[in-house]
Scaffold this active site. Sequence first.
Site, mmCIF file in Angstrom:
data_model
loop_
_atom_site.group_PDB
_atom_site.id
_atom_site.type_symbol
_atom_site.label_atom_id
_atom_site.label_comp_id
_atom_site.label_asym_id
_atom_site.label_seq_id
_atom_site.Cartn_x
_atom_site.Cartn_y
_atom_site.Cartn_z
ATOM 1 N N SER A 44 6.220 2.451 -6.951
ATOM 2 C CA SER A 44 7.380 2.823 -7.769
ATOM 3 C C SER A 44 8.668 2.760 -6.950
ATOM 4 O O SER A 44 9.733 2.395 -7.462
ATOM 5 C CB SER A 44 7.208 4.246 -8.301
ATOM 6 N N GLN B 150 -12.810 6.447 -30.375
ATOM 7 C CA GLN B 150 -13.465 7.644 -30.927
ATOM 8 C C GLN B 150 -14.020 7.359 -32.327
ATOM 9 O O GLN B 150 -15.129 7.761 -32.659
ATOM 10 C CB GLN B 150 -12.440 8.799 -30.973
ATOM 11 N N PRO C 258 0.823 -1.215 0.000
ATOM 12 C CA PRO C 258 0.000 0.000 0.000
ATOM 13 C C PRO C 258 0.862 1.273 0.000
ATOM 14 O O PRO C 258 0.500 2.256 -0.639
ATOM 15 C CB PRO C 258 -0.813 -0.133 1.289
ATOM 16 N N GLY C 259 2.009 1.235 0.645
ATOM 17 C CA GLY C 259 2.843 2.435 0.723
ATOM 18 C C GLY C 259 4.091 2.387 -0.142
ATOM 19 O O GLY C 259 4.955 3.258 -0.023
ATOM 20 N N GLN D 226 13.026 -8.225 -18.603
ATOM 21 C CA GLN D 226 12.149 -9.154 -19.333
ATOM 22 C C GLN D 226 10.676 -8.840 -19.053
ATOM 23 O O GLN D 226 9.837 -8.925 -19.949
ATOM 24 C CB GLN D 226 12.463 -10.602 -18.955
ATOM 25 N N GLU D 227 10.372 -8.470 -17.791
ATOM 26 C CA GLU D 227 8.991 -8.099 -17.466
ATOM 27 C C GLU D 227 8.549 -6.955 -18.370
ATOM 28 O O GLU D 227 7.446 -6.960 -18.927
ATOM 29 C CB GLU D 227 8.906 -7.686 -15.981
ATOM 30 N N ARG D 228 9.430 -5.982 -18.546
ATOM 31 C CA ARG D 228 9.071 -4.813 -19.356
ATOM 32 C C ARG D 228 8.927 -5.177 -20.821
ATOM 33 O O ARG D 228 8.028 -4.669 -21.510
ATOM 34 C CB ARG D 228 10.112 -3.723 -19.134
ATOM 35 N N ILE E 149 -1.719 -7.560 -6.386
ATOM 36 C CA ILE E 149 -0.928 -8.713 -6.835
ATOM 37 C C ILE E 149 -1.700 -9.553 -7.854
ATOM 38 O O ILE E 149 -2.736 -10.137 -7.542
ATOM 39 C CB ILE E 149 -0.466 -9.566 -5.632
ATOM 40 N N ALA F 109 17.935 -0.647 0.237
ATOM 41 C CA ALA F 109 17.650 -1.483 -0.938
ATOM 42 C C ALA F 109 18.399 -2.805 -0.857
ATOM 43 O O ALA F 109 17.958 -3.811 -1.433
ATOM 44 C CB ALA F 109 18.051 -0.735 -2.204
HETATM 45 C C1 LIG Z 1 -3.889 -4.470 -12.315
HETATM 46 C C2 LIG Z 1 -2.581 -4.348 -11.595
HETATM 47 C C3 LIG Z 1 -1.736 -5.452 -11.511
HETATM 48 C C4 LIG Z 1 -0.546 -5.378 -10.791
HETATM 49 N N1 LIG Z 1 0.212 -6.501 -10.626
HETATM 50 C C5 LIG Z 1 1.256 -6.461 -9.752
HETATM 51 C C6 LIG Z 1 1.941 -7.661 -9.381
HETATM 52 O O1 LIG Z 1 1.609 -8.762 -9.849
HETATM 53 N N2 LIG Z 1 2.946 -7.566 -8.468
HETATM 54 C C7 LIG Z 1 3.335 -6.384 -7.925
HETATM 55 O O2 LIG Z 1 4.242 -6.369 -7.125
HETATM 56 N N3 LIG Z 1 2.717 -5.216 -8.276
HETATM 57 C C8 LIG Z 1 1.688 -5.240 -9.163
HETATM 58 N N4 LIG Z 1 1.019 -4.081 -9.483
HETATM 59 C C9 LIG Z 1 1.470 -2.821 -8.907
HETATM 60 C C10 LIG Z 1 2.104 -1.859 -9.918
HETATM 61 O O3 LIG Z 1 3.346 -2.356 -10.345
HETATM 62 C C11 LIG Z 1 2.190 -0.481 -9.261
HETATM 63 O O4 LIG Z 1 0.849 -0.002 -9.154
HETATM 64 C C12 LIG Z 1 3.062 0.482 -10.021
HETATM 65 O O5 LIG Z 1 4.417 0.105 -9.965
HETATM 66 C C13 LIG Z 1 2.929 1.929 -9.512
HETATM 67 O O6 LIG Z 1 3.056 1.979 -8.120
HETATM 68 P P1 LIG Z 1 1.959 2.778 -7.251
HETATM 69 O O7 LIG Z 1 0.614 2.272 -7.669
HETATM 70 O O8 LIG Z 1 2.321 2.688 -5.824
HETATM 71 O O9 LIG Z 1 2.051 4.261 -7.757
HETATM 72 P P2 LIG Z 1 3.046 5.389 -7.166
HETATM 73 O O10 LIG Z 1 4.410 4.848 -7.051
HETATM 74 O O11 LIG Z 1 2.417 5.994 -5.973
HETATM 75 O O12 LIG Z 1 3.018 6.463 -8.354
HETATM 76 C C14 LIG Z 1 1.957 7.416 -8.531
HETATM 77 C C15 LIG Z 1 2.334 8.322 -9.690
HETATM 78 O O13 LIG Z 1 3.545 9.007 -9.393
HETATM 79 C C16 LIG Z 1 4.497 8.786 -10.413
HETATM 80 N N5 LIG Z 1 5.847 8.731 -9.847
HETATM 81 C C17 LIG Z 1 6.289 7.978 -8.796
HETATM 82 N N6 LIG Z 1 7.612 8.164 -8.621
HETATM 83 C C18 LIG Z 1 8.009 9.039 -9.561
HETATM 84 C C19 LIG Z 1 9.270 9.627 -9.919
HETATM 85 N N7 LIG Z 1 10.398 9.327 -9.253
HETATM 86 N N8 LIG Z 1 9.303 10.506 -10.938
HETATM 87 C C20 LIG Z 1 8.176 10.800 -11.627
HETATM 88 N N9 LIG Z 1 6.967 10.270 -11.369
HETATM 89 C C21 LIG Z 1 6.889 9.396 -10.348
HETATM 90 C C22 LIG Z 1 4.111 7.440 -11.007
HETATM 91 O O14 LIG Z 1 4.643 7.308 -12.319
HETATM 92 C C23 LIG Z 1 2.601 7.531 -10.993
HETATM 93 O O15 LIG Z 1 2.143 8.259 -12.100
HETATM 94 C C24 LIG Z 1 -0.154 -4.133 -10.222
HETATM 95 C C25 LIG Z 1 -0.990 -3.021 -10.338
HETATM 96 C C26 LIG Z 1 -2.195 -3.119 -10.995
HETATM 97 C C27 LIG Z 1 -3.104 -1.919 -11.020
#
Ligand SMILES: Cc1cc2nc3c(=O)[nH]c(=O)nc-3n(C[C@H](O)[C@H](O)[C@H](O)COP(=O)(O)OP(=O)(O)OC[C@H]3O[C@@H](n4cnc5c(N)ncnc54)[C@H](O)[C@@H]3O)c2cc1C
Length: 380
Positions: free
Chosen positions: A133, A337, A129-130, A242-244, A158, A179
């Site tokens: 990125s 559209q 939750p916290g 690879q994920e990307r 997840i 890290a």
């Molecule tokens: C359907 C779905 C499936 C998923 N599956 C998985 C999974 O299987 N396993 C897993 O671990 N996670 C999974 N995720 C999580 C996903 O990887 C994260 O939601 C994603 O990495 C973004 O993290 P956050 O939601 O906390 O957004 P945040 O990190 O809070 O980001 C919010 C916004 O701020 C921007 N931001 C953050 N940091 C920066 C920066 N340094 N510079 C500029 N902009 C920034 C982001 O780009 C975004 O636009 C999934 C999410 C979804 C919705």
Amino acid sequence: MKRQIFTEDHDAFRETVRTFLAKEVTPHYDKWEKDGIVSRDAWRAAGRQGLLGLAVPEEYGGGGTTDFRYSAVLAEEFTRAGTPGFAIGLHNDIVGPYLTSLATEEQKRRWLPGFCSGETITAIAMTEPGAGSDLQGIRTTAEDRGDHWILNGSKTFISNGILADLVIVVAKTTPEGGAHGLSLLVVERGADGFARGRNLDKIGQKSQDTAELFFNDVRVPKENLLGELNGAFVHLMTNLAQERMAIAVAGIAAAEHLLEITTGYVKEREAFGRPLAKLQHIRFEIAEMATECAVTRTFLDRCIADHSAGALDAVHASMAKWWATELQKRVADRCLQLHGGYGYMTEYPVARAFTDGRIQTIYGGTTEIMKEIIGRSLLG
Ligand SMILES: Cc1cc2nc3c(=O)[nH]c(=O)nc-3n(C[C@H](O)[C@H](O)[C@H](O)COP(=O)(O)OP(=O)(O)OC[C@H]3O[C@@H](n4cnc5c(N)ncnc54)[C@H](O)[C@@H]3O)c2cc1C
């Protein structure tokens, strides 16, 4: 432009995947979308068909090939079929490499046969939750208790969260290590204290069971440490490329498919006494999208070939991810559209592709994080 990266073997595999989708996935997909989950039977059918664990060595029941072009074929065909909720790419291309490259011999014998047969569905749990990125914000902890760890914390978003029998969890094993205090622990279905939360209600990919996971004093045996102690960050950085790529491959395939559907639609649909396709604006829309897809396809195919040869770096994988998924997003919007009101109706594939695809620029590292990675490589 004719694609040049595939051989006859890849073409034959594509036919196998198409047959599988037509028989085992498409007829059931609407039900799975309503249920919010894919059936386990379909996973086992994928296993019997040899579609799981393509890169797992044959001795553990896998396909024994690290040729990423087969994964690309799978991703392209699942995307074209409009069935991204069946997270076969997550299992094969995202979780799989952690197991094949980091597991000990004993772990491989324990986990890989089920991985390939579809008995053992997998997930990877990084996000909390916290902490999304910024993985340095991870708060889930694993305390060393001699022959086991005690795991506490929670994860969210997840994929395969409800179905998963085996979850790779990123946890803090050395609290002051930043890290470099994170490790990968494998938590198996049935472990005491391991609970699943809600199957989250999303705007798209309804059949994908995306869930919260809770760990409350979960006893994880030491034999379930995957890779190096405190080595998760390096392992993640190695595998995220690879994920990307897997996400990027689906991105360009979705854009191309949307364009194909929409080209057909504007030829049929009439307004002001003639097909939409005769209007200059519509023609320019299609021409622009076709050009963007063709340019992107060339770059993506080069990345697929490089990755298959083990020569793609994290920076180019990041370029492929943000570019292809942002293109997908733009094309989905423009194609919707061009469908007018029908584009907003879920019975039209373009509508579902619009909502299903929206997550692509977010998971696996957001577009902004991809640009950070690229920027850092150029500017320090
Ligand atoms: C359907 C779905 C499936 C998923 N599956 C998985 C999974 O299987 N396993 C897993 O671990 N996670 C999974 N995720 C999580 C996903 O990887 C994260 O939601 C994603 O990495 C973004 O993290 P956050 O939601 O906390 O957004 P945040 O990190 O809070 O980001 C919010 C916004 O701020 C921007 N931001 C953050 N940091 C920066 C920066 N340094 N510079 C500029 N902009 C920034 C982001 O780009 C975004 O636009 C999934 C999410 C979804 C919705």
